[in-house]
Design a protein around this motif. Structure first.
Motif, PDB file in Angstrom:
ATOM      1  N   UNK A  66       0.821  -1.210   0.000  1.00 33.04           N
ATOM      2  CA  UNK A  66       0.000   0.000   0.000  1.00 33.04           C
ATOM      3  C   UNK A  66       0.858   1.264   0.000  1.00 33.04           C
ATOM      4  N   UNK A  67       1.982   1.218   0.701  1.00 28.52           N
ATOM      5  CA  UNK A  67       2.901   2.364   0.693  1.00 28.52           C
ATOM      6  C   UNK A  67       3.448   2.615  -0.712  1.00 28.52           C
ATOM      7  N   UNK A  68       3.853   1.548  -1.361  1.00 24.07           N
ATOM      8  CA  UNK A  68       4.400   1.659  -2.711  1.00 24.07           C
ATOM      9  C   UNK A  68       3.345   2.173  -3.684  1.00 24.07           C
ATOM     10  N   UNK A  69       2.147   1.636  -3.561  1.00 20.21           N
ATOM     11  CA  UNK A  69       1.066   2.052  -4.466  1.00 20.21           C
ATOM     12  C   UNK A  69       0.757   3.538  -4.304  1.00 20.21           C
ATOM     13  N   UNK A  70       0.574   3.965  -3.063  1.00 22.57           N
ATOM     14  CA  UNK A  70       0.217   5.363  -2.817  1.00 22.57           C
ATOM     15  C   UNK A  70       1.316   6.315  -3.281  1.00 22.57           C
ATOM     16  N   UNK A  71       2.563   5.950  -3.021  1.00 21.12           N
ATOM     17  CA  UNK A  71       3.675   6.818  -3.412  1.00 21.12           C
ATOM     18  C   UNK A  71       3.798   6.902  -4.929  1.00 21.12           C
ATOM     19  N   UNK A  72       3.731   5.760  -5.584  1.00 21.71           N
ATOM     20  CA  UNK A  72       3.881   5.743  -7.043  1.00 21.71           C
ATOM     21  C   UNK A  72       2.775   6.536  -7.724  1.00 21.71           C
ATOM     22  N   UNK A  73       1.548   6.319  -7.307  1.00 20.01           N
ATOM     23  CA  UNK A  73       0.437   7.038  -7.935  1.00 20.01           C
ATOM     24  C   UNK A  73       0.555   8.544  -7.702  1.00 20.01           C
ATOM     25  N   UNK A  74       1.007   8.926  -6.507  1.00 23.72           N
ATOM     26  CA  UNK A  74       1.199  10.351  -6.229  1.00 23.72           C
ATOM     27  C   UNK A  74       2.327  10.932  -7.076  1.00 23.72           C
ATOM     28  N   UNK A  75       3.409  10.183  -7.239  1.00 28.68           N
ATOM     29  CA  UNK A  75       4.523  10.648  -8.076  1.00 28.68           C
ATOM     30  C   UNK A  75       4.097  10.821  -9.527  1.00 28.68           C
ATOM     31  N   UNK A  76       3.196   9.966  -9.973  1.00 29.72           N
ATOM     32  CA  UNK A  76       2.718  10.070 -11.351  1.00 29.72           C
ATOM     33  C   UNK A  76       1.820  11.296 -11.552  1.00 29.72           C
ATOM     34  N   UNK A  77       1.312  11.849 -10.465  1.00 30.37           N
ATOM     35  CA  UNK A  77       0.494  13.059 -10.561  1.00 30.37           C
ATOM     36  C   UNK A  77       1.348  14.316 -10.678  1.00 30.37           C
ATOM     37  N   UNK A  78       2.627  14.206 -10.343  1.00 28.35           N
ATOM     38  CA  UNK A  78       3.518  15.367 -10.379  1.00 28.35           C
ATOM     39  C   UNK A  78       4.052  15.582 -11.791  1.00 28.35           C
ATOM     40  N   UNK A  79       4.349  16.813 -12.111  1.00 28.98           N
ATOM     41  CA  UNK A  79       4.702  17.158 -13.493  1.00 28.98           C
ATOM     42  C   UNK A  79       6.097  16.695 -13.894  1.00 28.98           C
ATOM     43  N   UNK A  80       7.064  16.850 -12.992  1.00 28.26           N
ATOM     44  CA  UNK A  80       8.453  16.621 -13.375  1.00 28.26           C
ATOM     45  C   UNK A  80       8.790  15.133 -13.391  1.00 28.26           C
ATOM     46  N   UNK A  81       9.552  14.755 -14.410  1.00 26.43           N
ATOM     47  CA  UNK A  81       9.824  13.345 -14.674  1.00 26.43           C
ATOM     48  C   UNK A  81      10.648  12.692 -13.569  1.00 26.43           C
ATOM     49  N   UNK A  82      11.488  13.452 -12.881  1.00 29.84           N
ATOM     50  CA  UNK A  82      12.313  12.855 -11.827  1.00 29.84           C
ATOM     51  C   UNK A  82      11.471  12.193 -10.746  1.00 29.84           C
ATOM     52  N   UNK A  83      10.259  12.676 -10.521  1.00 29.65           N
ATOM     53  CA  UNK A  83       9.404  12.053  -9.511  1.00 29.65           C
ATOM     54  C   UNK A  83       8.953  10.664  -9.960  1.00 29.65           C
ATOM     55  N   UNK A  84       8.670  10.510 -11.240  1.00 35.77           N
ATOM     56  CA  UNK A  84       8.335   9.182 -11.745  1.00 35.77           C
ATOM     57  C   UNK A  84       9.545   8.245 -11.705  1.00 35.77           C
ATOM     58  N   UNK A  85      10.734   8.798 -11.968  1.00 37.52           N
ATOM     59  CA  UNK A  85      11.945   7.980 -11.866  1.00 37.52           C
ATOM     60  C   UNK A  85      12.156   7.510 -10.425  1.00 37.52           C
ATOM     61  N   UNK A  86      11.931   8.406  -9.475  1.00 42.06           N
ATOM     62  CA  UNK A  86      12.056   8.012  -8.071  1.00 42.06           C
ATOM     63  C   UNK A  86      11.114   6.857  -7.770  1.00 42.06           C
ATOM     64  N   UNK A  87       9.870   6.973  -8.213  1.00 45.99           N
ATOM     65  CA  UNK A  87       8.885   5.927  -7.950  1.00 45.99           C
ATOM     66  C   UNK A  87       9.300   4.608  -8.586  1.00 45.99           C
ATOM     67  N   UNK A  88       9.783   4.653  -9.817  1.00 48.14           N
ATOM     68  CA  UNK A  88      10.231   3.426 -10.481  1.00 48.14           C
ATOM     69  C   UNK A  88      11.348   2.753  -9.694  1.00 48.14           C
ATOM     70  N   UNK A  89      12.321   3.540  -9.274  1.00 49.25           N
ATOM     71  CA  UNK A  89      13.449   2.971  -8.526  1.00 49.25           C
ATOM     72  C   UNK A  89      12.979   2.334  -7.219  1.00 49.25           C
ATOM     73  N   UNK A  90      12.056   2.997  -6.527  1.00 48.37           N
ATOM     74  CA  UNK A  90      11.575   2.459  -5.245  1.00 48.37           C
ATOM     75  C   UNK A  90      10.737   1.208  -5.464  1.00 48.37           C
ATOM     76  N   UNK A  91       9.917   1.205  -6.494  1.00 44.26           N
ATOM     77  CA  UNK A  91       9.129   0.013  -6.803  1.00 44.26           C
ATOM     78  C   UNK A  91      10.030  -1.169  -7.150  1.00 44.26           C
ATOM     79  N   UNK A  92      11.033  -0.916  -7.955  1.00 45.51           N
ATOM     80  CA  UNK A  92      11.934  -1.992  -8.367  1.00 45.51           C
ATOM     81  C   UNK A  92      12.689  -2.539  -7.158  1.00 45.51           C
TER      82      UNK A  92
END
Length: 228
Positions: free
Chosen positions: A65-91
């Motif tokens: 649930x932590x991973x899901x909430x963080x990733x979805x929130x990062x995908x709502x942010x405009x800058x790509x580095x936030x999505x990269x952070x989420x990918x790294x944490x998920x992996x």
């Protein structure tokens, strides 16, 4: 979904740490490299990963649930580095994800879609889930035929790191299922997946390509046989 307490902490730290490190001079070239599809903070990968460790320092291991909430929130942010952070944490914590997480992965793959996030999620998250839960292969069977090219690409690439554990029949079936697809990213994925499996069984890949050379695109054939 509402952030979990851990997700809220991560997101608060992430905004503060990444926001402070933003560099407009770096952001422009990074955006141009991605064909102006995404905004960037301008944080190069080595620095971003150092900052990510700072964000996560001292925090407990996340649950699904932590991973899901963080990733979805990062995908709502405009800058790509936030999505990269989420990918790294998920992996990093793919082992915490059950087959139910594939619904979240689908949302991430089909939103703000480009090869930089999709390929990482395909090989290191989706592939890891399917490897641990073979019944999730049924989801890949559905994705490979989906009209969304990024879901189809994910299905083709999800075994990319399986090596000797690769289900070759499934790989070949997926390649044939989308062999006629006209998009570069599908044709490239077919060739890439075959090329990786050729490291394990080059004779079998060579035989498959020869048998189906008329239906496989020249790009797929060239990529598949590149190192044989």
């Amino acid at each position: 979904m509402d952030p979990t307490p851990l997700a809220r902490t991560v997101l608060d730290r992430l905004g503060a740490v990444f926001g402070t490190a933003a560099d407009a001079a770096q952001a422009g070239p990074m955006r141009a490299y991605m064909r102006d599809q995404f905004a960037f903070l301008g944080i190069p990968t080595p620095q971003r990963r150092t900052l990510s460790r700072e964000v996560l320092a001292g925090l407990p291991r996340p649950g699904e649930d932590d991973l899901r909430a963080t990733a979805l929130a990062c995908w709502e942010l405009s800058e790509r580095e936030y999505q990269y952070f989420a990918c790294d944490w998920l992996i990093r914590h793919a082992g915490a994800c059950s087959p139910a997480f594939l619904d979240t992965a689908r949302a991430l793959i089909t939103t703000k879609s480009w090869w930089d996030t999709v390929d990482a999620l395909a090989a290191h998250l989706v592939g890891a889930i399917v490897a641990r839960y073979p019944e999730a292969s049924a989801t890949m069977d559905a994705w490979v035929r989906d009209e969304n090219l990024w879901l189809a690409r994910t299905a083709i690439l999800h075994q990319l790191r399986y090596r000797e554990r690769t289900d070759a029949e499934r790989l070949f079936r997926y390649c044939l299922a989308r062999a006629a697809h006209g998009d570069f990213f599908i044709r490239k994925a077919i060739g890439w997946a075959l090329r990786e499996y050729a490291r394990i069984d080059p004779d079998r890949v060579r035989a498959f390509v020869r048998a189906h050379e008329r239906v496989l695109s020249p790009l797929s054939v060239r990529e598949a046989l590149k190192h044989i």
